[in-house]
Design a protein around this motif. Structure first.
Motif, mmCIF file in Angstrom:
data_model
loop_
_atom_site.group_PDB
_atom_site.id
_atom_site.type_symbol
_atom_site.label_atom_id
_atom_site.label_comp_id
_atom_site.label_asym_id
_atom_site.label_seq_id
_atom_site.Cartn_x
_atom_site.Cartn_y
_atom_site.Cartn_z
ATOM 1 N N LEU A 192 -0.655 13.486 14.986
ATOM 2 C CA LEU A 192 -1.141 12.783 13.722
ATOM 3 C C LEU A 192 -0.956 11.426 13.782
ATOM 4 N N LEU A 193 -0.640 10.807 14.753
ATOM 5 C CA LEU A 193 -0.807 9.300 15.210
ATOM 6 C C LEU A 193 -2.304 8.939 14.705
ATOM 7 N N MET A 194 -3.248 9.393 15.331
ATOM 8 C CA MET A 194 -4.641 8.878 15.052
ATOM 9 C C MET A 194 -5.011 8.874 13.620
ATOM 10 N N THR A 195 -4.476 10.155 13.086
ATOM 11 C CA THR A 195 -4.678 10.261 11.588
ATOM 12 C C THR A 195 -4.222 9.068 10.801
ATOM 13 N N VAL A 196 -2.903 8.911 11.355
ATOM 14 C CA VAL A 196 -2.237 7.456 10.579
ATOM 15 C C VAL A 196 -2.994 6.287 10.705
ATOM 16 N N LEU A 197 -3.497 5.969 12.063
ATOM 17 C CA LEU A 197 -3.912 4.792 12.499
ATOM 18 C C LEU A 197 -5.512 4.582 11.449
ATOM 19 N N ALA A 198 -6.195 5.825 11.526
ATOM 20 C CA ALA A 198 -7.579 5.679 10.706
ATOM 21 C C ALA A 198 -7.420 5.592 9.282
ATOM 22 N N VAL A 199 -6.299 6.036 8.590
ATOM 23 C CA VAL A 199 -5.979 5.769 7.105
ATOM 24 C C VAL A 199 -5.449 4.324 6.962
ATOM 25 N N MET A 200 -4.557 4.057 8.053
ATOM 26 C CA MET A 200 -3.891 2.579 7.967
ATOM 27 C C MET A 200 -4.993 1.601 8.073
ATOM 28 N N LEU A 201 -5.959 1.895 8.899
ATOM 29 C CA LEU A 201 -7.005 0.702 9.003
ATOM 30 C C LEU A 201 -7.917 0.491 7.739
ATOM 31 N N GLY A 202 -8.115 1.784 7.142
ATOM 32 C CA GLY A 202 -8.752 1.778 5.954
ATOM 33 C C GLY A 202 -8.145 0.938 4.889
ATOM 34 N N VAL A 203 -6.897 1.198 4.698
ATOM 35 C CA VAL A 203 -6.101 0.446 3.947
ATOM 36 C C VAL A 203 -6.020 -0.762 4.080
ATOM 37 N N ALA A 204 -5.735 -1.070 5.143
ATOM 38 C CA ALA A 204 -5.713 -2.491 5.497
ATOM 39 C C ALA A 204 -6.528 -3.261 5.090
ATOM 40 N N PHE A 205 -7.801 -2.735 5.457
ATOM 41 C CA PHE A 205 -9.130 -3.473 5.180
ATOM 42 C C PHE A 205 -9.266 -3.540 3.568
ATOM 43 N N VAL A 206 -8.893 -2.703 2.897
ATOM 44 C CA VAL A 206 -9.070 -2.587 1.275
ATOM 45 C C VAL A 206 -7.790 -3.492 0.718
ATOM 46 N N SER A 207 -6.701 -3.551 1.053
ATOM 47 C CA SER A 207 -5.433 -4.308 0.547
ATOM 48 C C SER A 207 -5.602 -5.657 1.020
ATOM 49 N N GLY A 208 -6.128 -5.996 2.434
ATOM 50 C CA GLY A 208 -6.577 -7.224 2.794
ATOM 51 C C GLY A 208 -7.542 -8.015 2.079
ATOM 52 N N THR A 209 -8.444 -7.403 1.714
ATOM 53 C CA THR A 209 -9.456 -7.942 0.766
ATOM 54 C C THR A 209 -9.097 -8.271 -0.476
ATOM 55 N N LEU A 210 -8.276 -7.324 -1.150
ATOM 56 C CA LEU A 210 -7.450 -7.751 -2.543
ATOM 57 C C LEU A 210 -6.746 -8.878 -2.511
ATOM 58 N N VAL A 211 -5.718 -8.919 -1.403
ATOM 59 C CA VAL A 211 -4.770 -10.200 -1.243
ATOM 60 C C VAL A 211 -5.562 -11.354 -0.997
ATOM 61 N N PHE A 212 -6.576 -11.345 -0.155
ATOM 62 C CA PHE A 212 -7.359 -12.447 0.121
ATOM 63 C C PHE A 212 -8.000 -13.244 -1.304
ATOM 64 N N THR A 213 -8.586 -12.217 -1.803
ATOM 65 C CA THR A 213 -9.632 -12.680 -2.981
ATOM 66 C C THR A 213 -8.405 -13.070 -4.308
ATOM 67 N N ASP A 214 -7.342 -12.460 -4.398
ATOM 68 C CA ASP A 214 -6.430 -12.842 -5.423
ATOM 69 C C ASP A 214 -5.988 -14.291 -4.902
ATOM 70 N N THR A 215 -5.568 -14.256 -3.663
ATOM 71 C CA THR A 215 -4.933 -15.567 -3.403
ATOM 72 C C THR A 215 -6.060 -16.747 -3.205
ATOM 73 N N PHE A 216 -7.267 -16.404 -2.723
ATOM 74 C CA PHE A 216 -8.450 -17.621 -2.851
ATOM 75 C C PHE A 216 -8.534 -17.760 -4.427
ATOM 76 N N GLY A 217 -8.706 -17.112 -5.120
ATOM 77 C CA GLY A 217 -8.805 -17.140 -6.705
ATOM 78 C C GLY A 217 -7.669 -17.917 -7.308
ATOM 79 N N SER A 218 -6.549 -17.814 -7.032
ATOM 80 C CA SER A 218 -5.632 -18.298 -7.577
ATOM 81 C C SER A 218 -5.347 -19.763 -7.286
ATOM 82 N N ALA A 219 -5.526 -19.877 -6.001
ATOM 83 C CA ALA A 219 -5.307 -21.126 -5.414
ATOM 84 C C ALA A 219 -6.494 -22.237 -5.953
#
Length: 838
Positions: free
Chosen positions: A16-43
């Motif tokens: 199941l490791l590869m499945t976890v990695l596949a989901v993890m990378l996709g979620v990381a991209f989504v959450s990273g985008t949201l955190v980045f834009t929230d941080t940039f917008g707030s600053a």
């Protein structure tokens, strides 16, 4: 059922490791985008909020400042007298007049600082305390005469300028020298975003920037006076065509604009995150299909002792929920790192983002967790449902139900219909429908991939033949389970389809721009302001006198109505124009450009029913009408269009004589010597850009390539997820074939050959996905290009063979690298234990 699902997750950690990695990378991209834009917008909001501290009410011209060279059409409105009147209003504590405009600053090497669009000049307007609240000086003092300027601290750090240094700057042509009187901090948005700000004393700024009025007058309320009350007082003194807005209203409007801009950035990034997640769905579905297949007997036994179909499906979904939750939490943590990395990457590229604390909103956390869990459960639902439908007796006897002929026919029919629908949508006129059609075609091809895998792998047979028995085994293993092979290849295909299509369009567009520049410009150089604002006529006068210059013409652009139809009107030198520009005439010629005449583009001629020899009324912006004779009709393009007429016709209708561009033809063609002579004649001016045909093409092509490289970087995430899919598939395949691999080892196939067999299988699957992706990408690129060619006449599709070869090479490398761990695992199997494995 929950305990059973939990036991299965813990029992298959590696699988199941590869499945976890596949989901993890996709979620990381989504959450990273949201955190980045929230941080940039707030600053950015926090930085921008400070710039309104001195503004209670702002007086502006309706539609913004008039920085278009047409001030003479109507009297100034935001004048010194209005400013003095505002100072005398009850409740007004202080009043500030502001102006700004393009001001090019040269660094110590003579190069333009701050980029073509971010070099700004402004005024220093001292209040009662002798200070301007917009600038906080950290060194030196504010400028008080024409021989002094002040610089923002970011620009000073970047250039190395200090108080007392002499700098060179320019606004519309002539180079000026001044000493740095001071260095200040500012919250100006363009500076925060990487631009530069030069501050001049008020009188010098108005004169240098060519202003007859202020761009804005800011009034600050005295203690005890509300913004609303002050605005009511200001409204009573407003001249015609001006308006007043409160500082609160201006701040809210700026916040809305920032949110809109960050939202656009977020949407682009989220599209690519979605692609990565979509690719991940194939891997998750593949994993659970194989895991369920390996536990067929176990699930059948559960059915035999009383478990219902729904309970079996629920068991698989619970397992998916646990995996998805683990991956989502890990992905969210990784996403925070992605956000920090994005900020560092953009700052390294010169974006100079505002500083501020990391913003992790509750919505971002919930979104990340939901995406990880829901995507995993959706991908696992179909395998779980299939497992529940297998009859217990058949499963316990290992009678694995292979897809029926009817099932394959239905799948292929559905896939063909989807592709047909997508193709129809691709040839619609609406761009959104076309984009949807591309997605529909992609889905249809994914459905048809099992059908397409067999002929491709059969075609690859001759290439595998030199590898002997390992090549034959690799080919047979690749077609053993077409659905699994197709699902793995599809993950790689999606990324390469998008990359290939965008590369084809970008390369073809670059060539079209290059051809347009070559065909349209017969001259050697085009001289313009770096920010494409008008040039002073002195530039053309200086260049025309150079001994190296054979022919020259200033282009003076205005606008007007040609027989009721709006058109751009450009004044040119009729004696030299034919040596500098090549026009594709449908009737008439360059010889027709003399006296009160004009050359018109075919679009305008067709719209107005004009032909060579006709006389047309042209109404200029000063409301005066001139009748011009049509000397010729030509085909327009993105570089040359509108109406051309002698400068003698245009000049009387301009309130201020300014040139948009100067075209030059030099003796002997372009050379370093000729360019040096032009640069020297203009005083090594940082505000002026000198380009030959290649420079013009490269400027457009550079922007296209920069965008393409950014898209490559974003799509790399999808490719990485696809690589994990190949690894996952091969690892599961090796596990399934333990018995077979043990037999091969027992009859003499050594470890090296086992590794080679798995590697070849991996390369075949990867190349299948790559070839499918490249082929589909070429088709979509052709369709997109067909649409573009309707507006860009020089556009023709070009196939970037070199880049496509690189893509295929990368796919082969991906196959080899993805096979490293599965091949090593296969080679390490103990033959006797593998033969005994059930």
């Amino acid at each position: 059922m929950f305990r059973t699902a939990l036991r299965n997750v813990l029992a298959h950690k590696a699988r199941l490791l590869m499945t976890v990695l596949a989901v993890m990378l996709g979620v990381a991209f989504v959450s990273g985008t949201l955190v980045f834009t929230d941080t940039f917008g707030s600053a950015y909001k926090n930085k921008s909020a400070k710039s309104f501290d001195h503004v209670s009410v702002a007086i502006k011209t309706v539609g913004g400042s008039r920085d278009d060279g047409q001030e003479g059409k109507q009297p100034p409105r935001l004048t010194h007298s209005l400013l003095a009147e505002a100072k005398g209003l009850p409740g007004a504590e202080s009043v500030l007049g502001s102006v700004s405009g393009f001001t090019a600053l040269a660094d110590k090497d003579g190069k333009l600082v701050g980029g073509e669009w971010g070099t700004t000049g402004s005024n220093y307007y001292p209040g009662k305390d002798g200070k301007d609240p917009r600038y906080d000086f950290t060194d030196g003092a504010a400028p008080k005469s024409a021989g002094h300027i002040a610089l923002d601290s970011r620009t000073a750090d970047r250039t190395g300028y200090k108080v007392g240094d002499t700098v060179r700057y320019s606004t519309d042509g002539p180079v000026k020298k001044a000493k740095v009187s001071g260095i200040f901090d500012t919250d100006d948005g363009s500076v925060v975003a990487g631009g530069s700000l030069v501050v001049l004393d008020n009188a010098t700024a108005l004169k240098t920037l060519g202003k007859s009025e202020y761009d804005e007058i800011d009034v600050k309320a005295a203690a005890g006076t509300s913004e609303t009350a002050l605005k009511s007082a200001v409204d009573k003194i407003l001249p015609k065509d001006t308006e007043a807005e409160t500082g609160t209203s201006l701040k809210a409007e700026q916040d809305r604009m920032i949110e809109q801009n960050t939202s656009s950035m977020s949407q682009v990034l989220l599209i690519f995150a979605g692609i990565a997640l979509f690719v991940g769905i194939f891997i998750i579905a593949n994993t659970f299909t194989m895991l369920v297949a390996q536990r067929t007997k176990e699930l059948a036994l559960m059915r035999a002792v009383g478990a219902s179909r729904r309970q079996v499906t629920r068991s698989v979904l619970i397992e998916a929920f646990i995996v998805g939750l683990i991956a989502a939490v890990a992905g969210f943590a990784l996403g925070i790192g992605v956000a920090v990395g994005l900020e560092s990457l953009m700052n390294a590229g010169g974006a100079s983002l505002p500083d501020g604390p990391l913003v992790i909103g509750p919505a971002t956390v919930v979104t990340a967790l939901l995406i990880g869990v829901v995507v995993t459960m959706l991908a696992a639902w179909l395998p779980g449902r299939r497992a529940a439908k297998i009859p217990p007796v058949a499963a316990m006897n290992s009678v694995h139900a292979s897809p029926t002929v009817r099932g394959l026919v239905v799948r292929n029919t559905i896939g063909s219909l989807i592709v047909a629908l997508g193709v129809v949508m691709l040839f619609m006129e609406d761009n959104y429908v076309m984009a949807g059609g591309a997605g529909v075609v992609l889905v249809g091809v994914i459905v048809l991939t099992p059908l397409l895998s067999r002929p491709f792998i059969a075609a690859a047979g001759p290439l595998l033949k030199p590898f002997g028995v390992t090549g034959k085994l690799a080919r047979l293993n690749s077609v053993r389970n077409p659905r699994r092979t197709a699902s793995t290849a599809s993950a790689l295909m999606i990324g390469l389809t998008l990359i290939t299509a965008m590369t084809v369009v970008a390369v073809s567009m670059g060539s079209a721009i290059n051809k347009m520049a070559t065909d349209s410009l017969k001259g050697d150089y085009a001289v313009s302001m770096a920010n494409f604002q008008p040039l002073t006529p002195k530039v053309h006068d200086k260049l025309a006198k150079l001994p190296e210059v054979e022919a020259s013409s200033a282009l003076r652009t205005t606008s007007g109505e040609v027989d009721g139809s709006y058109s751009r009107i450009t004044g040119v030198d009729p004696e030299s124009f034919h040596k500098l520009v090549g026009l594709d005439f449908t009737s008439g010629s360059m010889a027709g450009l003399k006296g009160n005449s004009a050359l018109v583009d075919k679009e305008l001629a067709d719209d107005q029913g004009l032909k060579t020899g006709d006389t047309i009324p042209v109404e200029f912006d000063d409301d005066k009408t001139v009748r011009l004779k049509v000397g010729g009709v030509y085909e327009s393009n993105e570089m040359i269009s509108g109406l051309f007429t002698p400068t003698a016709v245009v000049d009387p209708h301009l309130s201020k004589i300014q040139d948009q561009q100067v075209l030059l033809k030099v003796k002997g063609g372009t050379s370093g010597k000729a360019e040096d002579a032009i640069v020297s004649a203009l005083g090594d001016n940082p505000a002026i850009k000198i380009q030959d045909k290649d420079d013009i093409s490269n400027e457009v092509g550079g922007a296209i390539n920069m965008m393409l490289n950014m898209l490559y970087g974003l799509l790399a995430m999808a490719i990485l997820v696809a690589v994990l899919g190949v690894i996952n598939t091969l690892a599961m395949s090796v596990f399934e074939r333990k018995h077979e691999i043990g037999m091969l080892r027992a009859i003499g196939l050594d470890r090296a050959k086992i590794k080679q067999m798995v590697r070849l299988e991996s390369v075949v699957i990867s190349l299948f996905g790559a070839v499918l992706g490249v082929g589909l990408g070429l088709f979509l690129g052709w369709v997109a290009g067909d649409s573009i060619s309707g507006t860009v006449t020089t556009y023709t599709m070009e196939v970037p063979v070199g880049r496509i070869a690189v893509f295929l090479g990368i796919a082969a490398v991906v196959g080899v690298l993805a096979a490293v761990w599965p091949a090593r695992s296969a080679a390490r199997l103990n033959p006797l234990q593998a033969i005994k494995a059930e």
